[in-house]
Design a protein around this motif. Structure first.
Motif, PDB file in Angstrom:
ATOM      1  N   UNK A 112       0.828  -1.210   0.000  1.00  0.00           N
ATOM      2  CA  UNK A 112       0.000   0.000   0.000  1.00  0.00           C
ATOM      3  C   UNK A 112       0.862   1.259   0.000  1.00  0.00           C
ATOM      4  N   UNK A 113       1.905   1.246   0.831  1.00  0.00           N
ATOM      5  CA  UNK A 113       2.812   2.398   0.888  1.00  0.00           C
ATOM      6  C   UNK A 113       3.550   2.565  -0.435  1.00  0.00           C
ATOM      7  N   UNK A 114       3.924   1.432  -1.046  1.00  0.00           N
ATOM      8  CA  UNK A 114       4.622   1.479  -2.333  1.00  0.00           C
ATOM      9  C   UNK A 114       3.746   2.116  -3.400  1.00  0.00           C
ATOM     10  N   UNK A 115       2.475   1.748  -3.422  1.00  0.00           N
ATOM     11  CA  UNK A 115       1.546   2.316  -4.404  1.00  0.00           C
ATOM     12  C   UNK A 115       1.444   3.825  -4.227  1.00  0.00           C
ATOM     13  N   UNK A 116       1.320   4.274  -2.987  1.00  0.00           N
ATOM     14  CA  UNK A 116       1.228   5.715  -2.722  1.00  0.00           C
ATOM     15  C   UNK A 116       2.441   6.456  -3.264  1.00  0.00           C
ATOM     16  N   UNK A 117       3.630   5.900  -3.018  1.00  0.00           N
ATOM     17  CA  UNK A 117       4.865   6.564  -3.449  1.00  0.00           C
ATOM     18  C   UNK A 117       5.018   6.499  -4.970  1.00  0.00           C
ATOM     19  N   UNK A 118       4.737   5.339  -5.558  1.00  0.00           N
ATOM     20  CA  UNK A 118       4.873   5.209  -7.013  1.00  0.00           C
ATOM     21  C   UNK A 118       3.870   6.078  -7.760  1.00  0.00           C
ATOM     22  N   UNK A 119       2.704   6.304  -7.161  1.00  0.00           N
ATOM     23  CA  UNK A 119       1.734   7.232  -7.758  1.00  0.00           C
ATOM     24  C   UNK A 119       2.312   8.653  -7.773  1.00  0.00           C
ATOM     25  N   UNK A 120       3.078   8.988  -6.731  1.00  0.00           N
ATOM     26  CA  UNK A 120       3.747  10.299  -6.708  1.00  0.00           C
ATOM     27  C   UNK A 120       4.778  10.397  -7.825  1.00  0.00           C
ATOM     28  N   UNK A 121       5.467   9.276  -8.089  1.00  0.00           N
ATOM     29  CA  UNK A 121       6.482   9.263  -9.146  1.00  0.00           C
ATOM     30  C   UNK A 121       5.865   9.604 -10.497  1.00  0.00           C
ATOM     31  N   UNK A 122       4.744   8.953 -10.819  1.00  0.00           N
ATOM     32  CA  UNK A 122       4.159   9.190 -12.137  1.00  0.00           C
ATOM     33  C   UNK A 122       3.484  10.561 -12.233  1.00  0.00           C
TER      34      UNK A 122
END
Length: 220
Positions: free
Chosen positions: A153-163
């Protein structure tokens, strides 16, 4: 203008022979010129003379044990040589001596990641992103490490910031696809794989992920 400062500008312009001449002169005139040694180390690292570069960084440290940029330069050179343990030691010294910038924490994180010490890598990537929230590379590595540690879940939040920071980051979309697959959200996962392939049509991992997911969704 002091010779070591002029030399640094010449290095940025790619005029390395001229820079080397000036740095030699600066060191001959003042054998305790730590900045000249650091700049010479940087120059040597650029041209691939990594071991000699380390010698110059170490000379600067011998003169001034608090020379953070010398530790940082040595850390980068060790990292390029894949001597990650040595790089970690140097980056930690750079930070301890006041170089508390995002890049130092990012490189320390990469070094820990390279030897598989993911919790330490995570902590340093986190600090790097806190210090520079617009650093796409640090944010991506932070998200990737979260995923590797199964903090999905935390990874998704951060990767969404990347894109959001970089709409053309194919690898971030691919890893989002993997994360959403893990969360059993096939629709979002498929969309992410397709986005990755739209950006980079030859992205083999995204192509394979899409193919496998489509077969699964069709019950094949």
């Amino acid at each position: 203008m002091e010779k070591h400062i002029e030399a640094a500008q010449l290095i940025q312009e790619g005029k390395l022979e001229e820079a080397a001449k000036l740095l030699n002169e600066a060191i001959q005139e003042d054998p305790n010129n730590t900045i000249a040694y650091v700049n010479f180390g940087h120059l040597l690292s650029i041209i691939g003379e990594k071991d000699r570069a380390i010698t110059f960084y170490q000379k600067a440290i011998e003169i001034d044990e608090t020379m953070a940029t010398a530790y940082y330069g040595a850390g980068n050179t060790y990292f390029e040589q894949e001597k990650y343990e040595e790089a970690i030691g140097m980056f930690k010294e750079a930070i301890a001596n006041g170089l508390v910038e995002a890049d130092a924490y990012f490189m320390l994180g990469l070094s820990y990641s390279s030897i598989g010490v993911l919790p330490y890598a995570l902590a340093n990537f986190c600090t790097a992103t806190e210090k520079n929230p617009n650093d796409v590379d640090a944010m991506f590595q932070y998200g990737l490490t979260l995923a590797q540690l199964e903090q999905v879940d935390e990874a998704i939040t951060v990767l969404e910031k990347v894109v959001k920071l970089d709409e053309t980051h194919a690898d971030a979309y691919y890893n989002l696809g993997v994360a959403y697959t893990f969360k059993e959200d096939g629709e979002k996962a498929l969309d992410c794989f397709e986005q990755a392939l739209k950006i980079q049509p030859g992205h083999l991992l995204a192509g394979n992920g899409k193919k496998q997911l489509e077969a699964f969704l069709k019950g094949e």
